[in-house]
Motif scaffolding. Structure first.
Motif, PDB file in Angstrom:
ATOM      1  N   TYR A  14      42.957  42.759  49.777  1.00 14.04           N
ATOM      2  CA  TYR A  14      42.203  43.072  48.560  1.00 14.04           C
ATOM      3  C   TYR A  14      41.180  44.183  48.797  1.00 14.04           C
ATOM      4  CZ  TYR A  14      44.229  38.618  47.225  1.00 14.04           C
ATOM      5  OH  TYR A  14      45.113  37.587  46.960  1.00 14.04           O
ATOM      6  N   ILE A  15      41.122  44.672  50.042  1.00 14.76           N
ATOM      7  CA  ILE A  15      40.192  45.747  50.399  1.00 14.76           C
ATOM      8  C   ILE A  15      40.997  46.948  50.900  1.00 14.76           C
ATOM      9  CG2 ILE A  15      38.198  46.358  51.836  1.00 14.76           C
ATOM     10  CD1 ILE A  15      37.413  43.373  51.808  1.00 14.76           C
ATOM     11  N   ASN A  16      41.316  47.007  52.183  1.00 14.79           N
ATOM     12  CA  ASN A  16      42.118  48.124  52.699  1.00 14.79           C
ATOM     13  C   ASN A  16      43.504  48.159  52.069  1.00 14.79           C
ATOM     14  OD1 ASN A  16      40.293  46.996  55.056  1.00 14.79           O
ATOM     15  ND2 ASN A  16      40.487  49.202  55.396  1.00 14.79           N
ATOM     16  N   GLY A  17      44.114  46.995  51.893  1.00 12.57           N
ATOM     17  CA  GLY A  17      45.434  46.944  51.268  1.00 12.57           C
ATOM     18  C   GLY A  17      45.418  47.439  49.843  1.00 12.57           C
ATOM     19  N   TRP A  18      44.355  47.113  49.112  1.00 15.80           N
ATOM     20  CA  TRP A  18      44.227  47.568  47.721  1.00 15.80           C
ATOM     21  C   TRP A  18      44.090  49.092  47.677  1.00 15.80           C
ATOM     22  CZ3 TRP A  18      40.943  50.288  44.604  1.00 15.80           C
ATOM     23  CH2 TRP A  18      41.107  50.140  43.218  1.00 15.80           C
ATOM     24  N   ILE A  59      28.949  32.859  37.192  1.00 15.50           N
ATOM     25  CA  ILE A  59      28.912  33.805  38.300  1.00 15.50           C
ATOM     26  C   ILE A  59      29.976  33.390  39.306  1.00 15.50           C
ATOM     27  CG2 ILE A  59      27.531  34.806  40.148  1.00 15.50           C
ATOM     28  CD1 ILE A  59      25.033  34.171  38.548  1.00 15.50           C
ATOM     29  N   PHE A  60      30.964  34.247  39.532  1.00 12.08           N
ATOM     30  CA  PHE A  60      32.078  33.902  40.402  1.00 12.08           C
ATOM     31  C   PHE A  60      31.881  34.519  41.790  1.00 12.08           C
ATOM     32  CE2 PHE A  60      33.700  33.370  36.140  1.00 12.08           C
ATOM     33  CZ  PHE A  60      34.430  32.201  36.243  1.00 12.08           C
ATOM     34  N   PHE A  61      31.793  33.640  42.802  1.00  9.00           N
ATOM     35  CA  PHE A  61      31.666  34.049  44.196  1.00  9.00           C
ATOM     36  C   PHE A  61      32.619  33.205  45.028  1.00  9.00           C
ATOM     37  CE2 PHE A  61      27.364  36.121  43.816  1.00  9.00           C
ATOM     38  CZ  PHE A  61      27.723  37.300  44.444  1.00  9.00           C
ATOM     39  N   MET A  62      33.810  33.719  45.268  1.00  9.44           N
ATOM     40  CA  MET A  62      34.778  33.022  46.102  1.00  9.44           C
ATOM     41  C   MET A  62      35.745  34.030  46.677  1.00  9.44           C
ATOM     42  SD  MET A  62      36.961  31.184  43.108  1.00  9.44           S
ATOM     43  CE  MET A  62      35.477  30.281  42.717  1.00  9.44           C
ATOM     44  N   LYS A  63      36.666  33.561  47.483  1.00 12.46           N
ATOM     45  CA  LYS A  63      37.666  34.452  48.043  1.00 12.46           C
ATOM     46  C   LYS A  63      38.680  34.823  46.958  1.00 12.46           C
ATOM     47  CE  LYS A  63      35.609  34.131  51.911  1.00 12.46           C
ATOM     48  NZ  LYS A  63      34.772  35.271  52.368  1.00 12.46           N
ATOM     49  N   GLN A  64      39.152  36.065  47.037  1.00 17.89           N
ATOM     50  CA  GLN A  64      40.074  36.549  46.015  1.00 17.89           C
ATOM     51  C   GLN A  64      41.289  35.632  45.875  1.00 17.89           C
ATOM     52  OE1 GLN A  64      39.955  39.044  43.876  1.00 17.89           O
ATOM     53  NE2 GLN A  64      38.246  40.292  44.558  1.00 17.89           N
ATOM     54  N   MET A  65      41.807  35.128  46.992  1.00 23.30           N
ATOM     55  CA  MET A  65      43.021  34.322  46.947  1.00 23.30           C
ATOM     56  C   MET A  65      42.793  32.931  46.353  1.00 23.30           C
ATOM     57  SD  MET A  65      41.927  35.513  50.010  1.00 23.30           S
ATOM     58  CE  MET A  65      41.565  35.136  51.713  1.00 23.30           C
ATOM     59  N   GLN A  66      41.532  32.516  46.182  1.00 21.18           N
ATOM     60  CA  GLN A  66      41.220  31.219  45.591  1.00 21.18           C
ATOM     61  C   GLN A  66      40.944  31.293  44.096  1.00 21.18           C
ATOM     62  OE1 GLN A  66      37.736  30.383  47.993  1.00 21.18           O
ATOM     63  NE2 GLN A  66      38.881  28.965  49.284  1.00 21.18           N
ATOM     64  N   LEU A  67      40.742  32.501  43.581  1.00 18.37           N
ATOM     65  CA  LEU A  67      40.199  32.634  42.239  1.00 18.37           C
ATOM     66  C   LEU A  67      41.139  32.118  41.154  1.00 18.37           C
ATOM     67  CD1 LEU A  67      37.979  33.567  40.334  1.00 18.37           C
ATOM     68  CD2 LEU A  67      38.985  35.865  40.382  1.00 18.37           C
ATOM     69  N   GLN A  68      42.412  32.495  41.194  1.00 11.61           N
ATOM     70  CA  GLN A  68      43.300  32.133  40.097  1.00 11.61           C
ATOM     71  C   GLN A  68      43.408  30.620  39.915  1.00 11.61           C
ATOM     72  OE1 GLN A  68      44.944  34.333  37.753  1.00 11.61           O
ATOM     73  NE2 GLN A  68      44.789  32.291  36.856  1.00 11.61           N
ATOM     74  N   ASP A  69      43.564  29.898  41.018  1.00 19.79           N
ATOM     75  CA  ASP A  69      43.644  28.438  40.920  1.00 19.79           C
ATOM     76  C   ASP A  69      42.364  27.850  40.340  1.00 19.79           C
ATOM     77  OD1 ASP A  69      44.911  25.769  41.643  1.00 19.79           O
ATOM     78  OD2 ASP A  69      43.080  25.667  42.837  1.00 19.79           O
ATOM     79  N   GLY A  90      31.528  38.797  37.966  1.00 22.26           N
ATOM     80  CA  GLY A  90      32.237  38.736  39.237  1.00 22.26           C
ATOM     81  C   GLY A  90      31.653  39.731  40.220  1.00 22.26           C
ATOM     82  N   ALA A  91      31.072  39.233  41.290  1.00 21.46           N
ATOM     83  CA  ALA A  91      30.491  40.096  42.323  1.00 21.46           C
ATOM     84  C   ALA A  91      31.149  39.812  43.658  1.00 21.46           C
ATOM     85  CB  ALA A  91      28.982  39.890  42.397  1.00 21.46           C
ATOM     86  N   MET A  92      32.446  39.592  43.620  1.00 16.90           N
ATOM     87  CA  MET A  92      33.201  39.197  44.798  1.00 16.90           C
ATOM     88  C   MET A  92      33.604  40.399  45.634  1.00 16.90           C
ATOM     89  SD  MET A  92      35.524  36.471  42.654  1.00 16.90           S
ATOM     90  CE  MET A  92      36.840  36.477  43.871  1.00 16.90           C
ATOM     91  N   ASN A  93      33.965  40.145  46.880  1.00 17.91           N
ATOM     92  CA  ASN A  93      34.497  41.197  47.732  1.00 17.91           C
ATOM     93  C   ASN A  93      35.899  41.579  47.279  1.00 17.91           C
ATOM     94  OD1 ASN A  93      32.363  41.624  49.488  1.00 17.91           O
ATOM     95  ND2 ASN A  93      33.049  40.091  50.959  1.00 17.91           N
ATOM     96  N   GLY A  94      36.257  42.843  47.498  1.00 15.88           N
ATOM     97  CA  GLY A  94      37.610  43.279  47.219  1.00 15.88           C
ATOM     98  C   GLY A  94      37.870  43.517  45.744  1.00 15.88           C
ATOM     99  N   MET A  95      39.143  43.738  45.428  1.00 15.67           N
ATOM    100  CA  MET A  95      39.572  44.037  44.060  1.00 15.67           C
ATOM    101  C   MET A  95      40.698  43.090  43.660  1.00 15.67           C
ATOM    102  SD  MET A  95      37.660  46.507  42.945  1.00 15.67           S
ATOM    103  CE  MET A  95      38.549  47.259  41.579  1.00 15.67           C
ATOM    104  N   GLY A  96      40.788  42.847  42.359  1.00 13.91           N
ATOM    105  CA  GLY A  96      41.806  41.969  41.810  1.00 13.91           C
ATOM    106  C   GLY A  96      41.242  40.900  40.906  1.00 13.91           C
ATOM    107  N   HIS A  97      39.938  40.631  41.017  1.00 13.83           N
ATOM    108  CA  HIS A  97      39.345  39.549  40.239  1.00 13.83           C
ATOM    109  C   HIS A  97      39.120  39.906  38.773  1.00 13.83           C
ATOM    110  CE1 HIS A  97      36.215  42.044  41.967  1.00 13.83           C
ATOM    111  NE2 HIS A  97      35.314  41.567  41.145  1.00 13.83           N
ATOM    112  N   ILE A  98      38.866  41.169  38.485  1.00 13.91           N
ATOM    113  CA  ILE A  98      38.566  41.540  37.106  1.00 13.91           C
ATOM    114  C   ILE A  98      39.765  41.274  36.196  1.00 13.91           C
ATOM    115  CG2 ILE A  98      37.890  43.412  35.558  1.00 13.91           C
ATOM    116  CD1 ILE A  98      35.686  42.409  37.467  1.00 13.91           C
TER     117      ILE A  98
END
Length: 331
Positions: A282-286, A77-87, A104-112
């Protein structure tokens, strides 16, 4: 099933603790942030849990760094900030095994898209959680609202039923996460993104609680609806079907602000007052990018994205008000 929660922040701790305590299933935590890991180790591998600032007590957890974790869970279960996920995924990649599921139940988009590099589509679940939680400090989490407050929604990336989803729904129900299931993957994810594009971003810019936004009589029609309309225009141009109608989304903002969580300070604000980058891109910008790619206009989404970044820049001149601090005496 065995669960491993990646990210011991507000939502990660809430999910893991509820699964551990209420559902009685085995749970481990993997924490990529060294300062957080050190703090929890210093506390004897215990975290502080409270509810609405009351009944603060310690809970023992199993917690590891990505490098030292050697257990093989059924579900990550992934719960972190989008900018931390790749590392974090790069650090954990040797631990991933065929047949494991990533949720993945994180805020914003990009994690999938990032999860797809490590897990096949048949083993990826997306979700959204309308569950208010505050991280007072590393290893110190505050559950907002009653035991069964909030809800969560999940969808398989394949948009087909699965036995793993059935079991997750069973465990999450026992954990009081109030889960439901849909077969509309993108619609499920964008429900929370579109909501956050209003509540999180505006509350952060003005350093307000969700309910305080409603002090402006024209908030719903003058601010929320234009942002929601732009988001829906972008989704429809991209061929994405939402779960709620536009009017239902406006009503959801109204309900959460006035009744559901009027005192809540959203996660973006929690990052903002602690001097961290926000997830606005990852929210309004996305949403703004989705609109641009599909030939529709989203000037308000672009403006809000820039305004949040402006507010971040202004922190060096005027430190934000930390309403999360225990000694804060304001509203």
């Amino acid at each position: 099933m065995k669960y491993t929660v990646v990210g011991a922040g507000a939502m990660g701790l809430r999910y893991g603790i509820l699964l551990q305590e209420n559902a009685g299933v085995p749970v481990d935590f993997v924490e990529p942030t060294q300062a957080s890991l050190d703090k929890i180790h210093e506390q004897g591998d215990k975290v502080w849990k409270s509810r609405d600032h009351k009944d603060r007590h310690e809970i023992k957890i199993n917690i590891f760094s990505p490098e030292e974790y050697e257990v093989s869970p059924d579900v990550w279960i992934f719960f972190m900030k989008q900018m931390q996920l790749q590392d974090t995924l790069d650090r954990l990649s040797p631990k991933f095994k065929p047949g494991q599921t990533a949720l993945g139940a994180m805020n914003g988009m990009g994690h999938i898209e990032k999860l797809q590099k490590y897990f096949d589509d048949e083993h990826i679940i997306g979700g959204t959680a309308m569950i208010a939680t505050v991280l007072n400090d590393y290893g110190d989490v505050d559950f907002m609202g009653g035991e069964s407050m909030g809800s969560s929604v999940y969808a398989n990336l394949t948009e087909k039923p699965s036995t793993v989803m059935d079991k997750i729904q069973e465990d999450f129900k026992a954990a009081h996460l109030n889960p439901s299931y849909t077969e509309n993957f993108m619609g499920t994810l964008l429900t929370k993104v579109f909501f956050n594009a209003v509540e999180n971003s505006i509350a952060t810019m003005f350093q307000s609680r969700m309910g305080q936004l409603m002090a402006y009589d024209n908030f719903l029609e003058g601010i929320a609806r234009p942002l929601i309309n732009e988001a829906y225009d972008a989704a429809e141009a991209a061929g994405i079907t939402l779960i709620e109608t536009r009017d239902e989304m406006v009503k959801q903002v109204d309900y959460v602000s006035n009744i559901g969580n009027p005192l809540h300070l959203p996660s973006m604000y929690q990052d903002f007052v602690k001097g961290r980058p926000t997830e606005v891109d990852y929210i309004n910008g996305w949403i703004a990018d989705l609109a641009d790619k599909n030939g529709v206009n989203a000037p308000n989404q672009h403006l809000v994205t820039n305004f949040v970044h402006l507010a971040e820049s202004m922190r060096k001149f005027t430190p934000p008000v930390n309403k999360l601090a225990p000694d804060y005496k304001g509203n």
